[in-house]
Every structure is written in C-alpha cells, then in structure tokens.
Design an enzyme around this catalytic site. Structure first.
Site, PDB file in Angstrom:
ATOM      1  N   HIS A 139      28.018  67.639 -10.447  1.00 43.65           N
ATOM      2  CA  HIS A 139      28.978  68.043  -9.467  1.00 43.65           C
ATOM      3  C   HIS A 139      29.201  69.549  -9.640  1.00 43.65           C
ATOM      4  CE1 HIS A 139      32.254  67.186 -12.676  1.00 43.65           C
ATOM      5  NE2 HIS A 139      32.655  68.217 -12.298  1.00 43.65           N
ATOM      6  N   ASP A 169      26.347  61.645 -13.290  1.00 42.80           N
ATOM      7  CA  ASP A 169      26.533  62.874 -13.128  1.00 42.80           C
ATOM      8  C   ASP A 169      26.031  64.055 -14.186  1.00 42.80           C
ATOM      9  OD1 ASP A 169      28.109  64.931 -11.686  1.00 42.80           O
ATOM     10  OD2 ASP A 169      30.123  64.381 -12.597  1.00 42.80           O
ATOM     11  N   SER A 245      34.247  70.956 -16.922  1.00 52.08           N
ATOM     12  CA  SER A 245      33.356  70.046 -16.534  1.00 52.08           C
ATOM     13  C   SER A 245      31.810  70.562 -16.888  1.00 52.08           C
ATOM     14  CB  SER A 245      33.287  69.787 -15.048  1.00 52.08           C
ATOM     15  OG  SER A 245      34.268  69.116 -14.603  1.00 52.08           O
TER      16      SER A 245
END
Length: 485
Positions: A139, A169, A245
């Site tokens: 993402h 992911d 992230s």
C-alpha cells in the site's frame, strides 16, 4: 561584727546556696541523660543487631499483599543503541508519486475525464541486500507512477518496482548505487517470544530515522477474521504511525523480524497497538517474486475452524485449543497424507497451533512441495503426519468479487461435469451474502470455462459497459445464472 563583714558573709552563703542548687540540677540532668542513653543503647541492641522486629499480632491473616516472590530486582539493563545503530541507516524513506485525473465538471465526472494531478504519498522501506533491494508495503507503493528513495545520509535514488503481493501487503523495489548499501539481515520470526523487546524503525509523519521501542504483545494476530482471508501478524506496543508502514521491526540484536504494516485505532493515530508482517513470511514472498515473478502459495488442503469451549462441545471434542478439521480437499496433501475430518491439529513442525492463524501464518512461510509434520489428535491419540503442500492456483475476479481455482478431475467427476472453475471465497461482504463458495462456474458471458486461464481471457475481452453473465452449478448439482451489472 561590722556591717561590711555581715554583708560579705551573706554573699558567701548566697553563692554557696546557688552552687548547691546548680550542682543538684546538673546531677539530675546527668542522671536523665545517662538513663536515656541506656534506653537507646538497649533498643539498638534489641531491634537492630538482633534483626528481629516484634509487631503485636491483631489478626492471624496478614494485611499486606505480596508483589513479588523474589527479593531481587528485575534486570532493566537493556541497551537498544547497538540494534538502533545497525538498523537506522538501512531504513529508507519511500516517496510515491501517483497521477490521477480530477474531474472539473459533471460531464468529466461521469466520462472519467479530467485534469491530471500528481499526488505524493510516503512511507518506509528496509534495505535487505547491499546491492539495493528494498522491502516495503504494497500500500506504500500502490499505483505509483514514480518512486523515490531517500537514505539516512540524505542521498536520493529513483526506485524500480520489482513485484508485489497484495494479500500479504508486501512489495519489493530496487535502487541502483555505485557502492554497497547498509542492510538489515533477516531474523527468524518463528523464534519470537511474547514479551521480547523489539524496535520499530521508520519515518512517521516524514520524520526520518525514528526509533521506538516496545515488546511483542501477541503472535499470529488475525485482523480479518470474517472476510475469508486469514492473516498472521506480530502485535507489538512499539509506537507506529502513518509513515511507519514498510519500516523495520527488529529484535535487540538488530535482526529484521517483521515489516510494520498496520495499526488499529479509532483516531487514525497510534493508540497502543501496531502490527507487522512476520519476517519469515515477508522473506518468502520477496524470494518468490525474485525467482518466479509471483508468489508461490502452498496449502494443506483442509477446511478448519478455531476451537473454544462452545465449539468443542458442538464438535464433540475435549480440546479447546487447536484447529478442528471440518473438511478435506480431495487430492490435496492433507488428503494423501491421511488427515481426516474430525482431527484436531495441535502442532506443525513442532510449533504449537492454538488457533487457525497460527497454522496459516506458518504455512505462509512455506512453498508448494515443502513437507511439513502435522501433529493431530484423533480419538484422544496423538499422531504425527507428514504432509506435502500443494500449490494454490487461484485468480481473483475483482469485478465479480470472487476468487476461483482450477477444478481437479475428482471435483469434476463428483459434480458430473467436464469443465469449470471452483469459487473459493467471496472478496466482498456484498457477494458473501450469496454463499457462492464451492460452486462450479462453467460459463462466463456464454463462453465455456475450463480453467482460470479461460477466466482471465474472457474477463480481459469483455465489454466494460455491458453486464456479466455467469453460469454455475451449485452443490446440489443445480444450474443457475447470475447477472452482474
């Protein structure tokens, strides 16, 4: 006697009387001091040197609550500086530039037109090889038209996307450098212990090279228990925010044991829980991407569910931990190995299996044709069964909200059909309400479907403005048709 002599005698007697009074008072003070000193010395001898304190007992039950069974203080001499120094230079800032069209009127809104506009997002990444391979989250780089990486020494490099896996992911990107880059070695996430200290390194809110500390709060945490896509995260209480992230979760030795991926929060900011993809799973994904170009997913071939007191009673078993095997996929490794419906899986390769995410998390680090030792309970007896993992060949039909897989010869024979693909799960809650899992799709838009390659071909050639007609056979061998608009 003369008057002067009388006065002299008077003063002499007066002085003698005062001297007597003072001597008497001094004697009293000396006696008191001597008595007080004796009491003090006696108390010291009794209470201190003897080491015993006597307290009048009012009740046989103690009125205090013990807080520790040991008189020794717990060691808190933990030094994170070495791990931070090893990691901070290998964690990079990833900038993602995407270009999208912004409609300026109603006509452009409905026709998909508009003015191109660049949008910039950012996250983190971890250099895992000296030649510039970087692991991050899918993402973080999704829909990127341009990727840029900034190192801790402020050097900026353009980056190339190598491959992604949306299910885990995880994404792999690469930069080119004339010199070897600092990198973080992989650790074994299977050996993590709950309560173990960890560091989260990343770039929250564009603040480069940020290090936070916490402990492993839980393992094999599943955040998507109800959407048919089980996950297995490392949960920590190390502070993670937007921008973290794709960053590194490392142990105190500076080894990469997770990729920071998500938080759970009602505010959008960190509130005490953060989640990371285990390093064993992330490493397997990027090695597959580098070797095969896609992820090779192996499966046991079972349908199962978690156990608790209620479900154990329902299934007629005594175990409240483990995975109850509800069904077996025909021709799978579990089928060939001898696992049966009703078995309870307790371990895999010696690692405890307390819930379904423990099982899927471990299998996620393996490949097709790997052999795993599955420990099961059957009729109260423990048995170890070697199982060869089979390859999961699936395709997500995004427009229909369905995931399908190739049907085996046995599947087709059981249905009395000669072709088709099987729906493995629904991808959206709207489609899940129709309970299509397990149905056999035989046609799409009146074109025969024999395998997932046929599905890909038909979907790529379809008229995007026209509805899709799907013909399938359900578990009762009834033929039905759905129209997707």
């Amino acid at each position: 006697m003369k008057h002067s002599e009388i006065n002299l005698v008077y003063y002499v007697l007066l002085l003698m009387n005062l001297n007597y009074i003072l001597m008497k008072q001094t004697l009293r003070l000396f006696t008191v001091a001597l008595f007080a000193g004796a009491i003090t010395l006696g108390g010291y001898k009794f209470f201190v040197e003897d080491g015993t304190v006597t307290i009048p007992e009012a009740n046989a039950t103690p009125s205090f609550i013990p807080t520790n069974f040991s008189s020794e203080a717990a060691s808190t001499n933990i030094d994170f500086t070495e791990a931070a120094e090893k990691t901070v230079h290998a964690v990079v800032h990833v900038k993602n530039t995407t270009v999208s069209k912004q409609p300026t009127n109603v006509l452009e809104y409905f026709s998909g037109g508009g003015t191109p506009r660049a949008m910039v997002g950012s996250g983190s990444g971890v250099i895992i090889t000296p030649d510039g391979y970087i692991i991050t989250n899918n993402h973080v780089i999704a829909n990127a038209s341009q990727l840029e990486v900034t190192l801790n020494d402020n050097k900026i490099y353009p980056a190339e996307l190598i491959g992604t896996d949306p299910k885990t992911d995880i994404a792999l990107i690469k930069v080119e450098s004339d010199e070897d880059l600092p990198y973080v070695p992989f650790g074994d996430s299977n050996n993590l212990q709950i309560g173990e200290w960890v560091l989260a390194v990343g770039n929250p809110f564009n603040l480069t090279s940020t290090v936070t500390a916490g402990i492993v709060s839980a393992k094999a945490r599943d955040l998507n228990q109800f959407d048919g896509n089980p996950q297995s995260f490392i949960q920590t209480d190390a502070a993670v925010n937007r921008g973290n992230s794709g960053g590194a979760l490392v142990n105190t030795r500076g080894e990469l044991i997770g990729i920071n991926t998500a938080i759970t929060s009602e505010t959008g900011s960190y509130v005490g829980y953060s989640f990371a993809v285990p390093s064993n799973n992330a490493r397997k994904v990027i090695e597959d991407i580098m070797e095969f170009g896609n992820v090779q997913q192996g499966i046991l071939g079972i349908r199962g569910s978690n156990l608790n007191s209620k479900s154990a009673k329902q299934f007629g078993v005594e175990e409240t931990q483990g995975v109850y095997v509800a069904g077996i996929e025909r021709g799978s490794g579990a089928d060939k190995g001898g696992i049966k419906a009703g078995d309870v899986i307790k371990k895999i390769d010696g690692y405890d299996v307390g819930k379904f995410s423990d099982l899927t998390g471990y299998i996620g680090s393996k490949r097709p044709d790997d052999v795993v030792a599955v420990t099961i309970l059957r009729d109260g007896n423990e048995k170890v069964i070697p199982v060869t993992l089979i390859k999961l060949e699936t395709y997500e039909i995004d427009y229909l909200g369905l995931e399908v897989k190739n049907a085996s010869t046995t599947d087709l024979k059981d249905r009395g059909q000669s072709r088709g693909v099987i729906v493995t799960k629904a991808l959206t809650r709207d489609i899940a309400q129709y309970n299509l899992a397990g149905v056999l799709i035989t046609e799409i838009n009146n074109q025969k479907i024999s395998n997932i390659d046929d599905v890909k071909r038909v979907m790529s050639q379809r008229d995007f403005k026209a509805p899709i007609k799907m013909t399938f056979v359900n578990q009762n061998d009834e033929t039905n048709t759905f129209i997707f608009r």
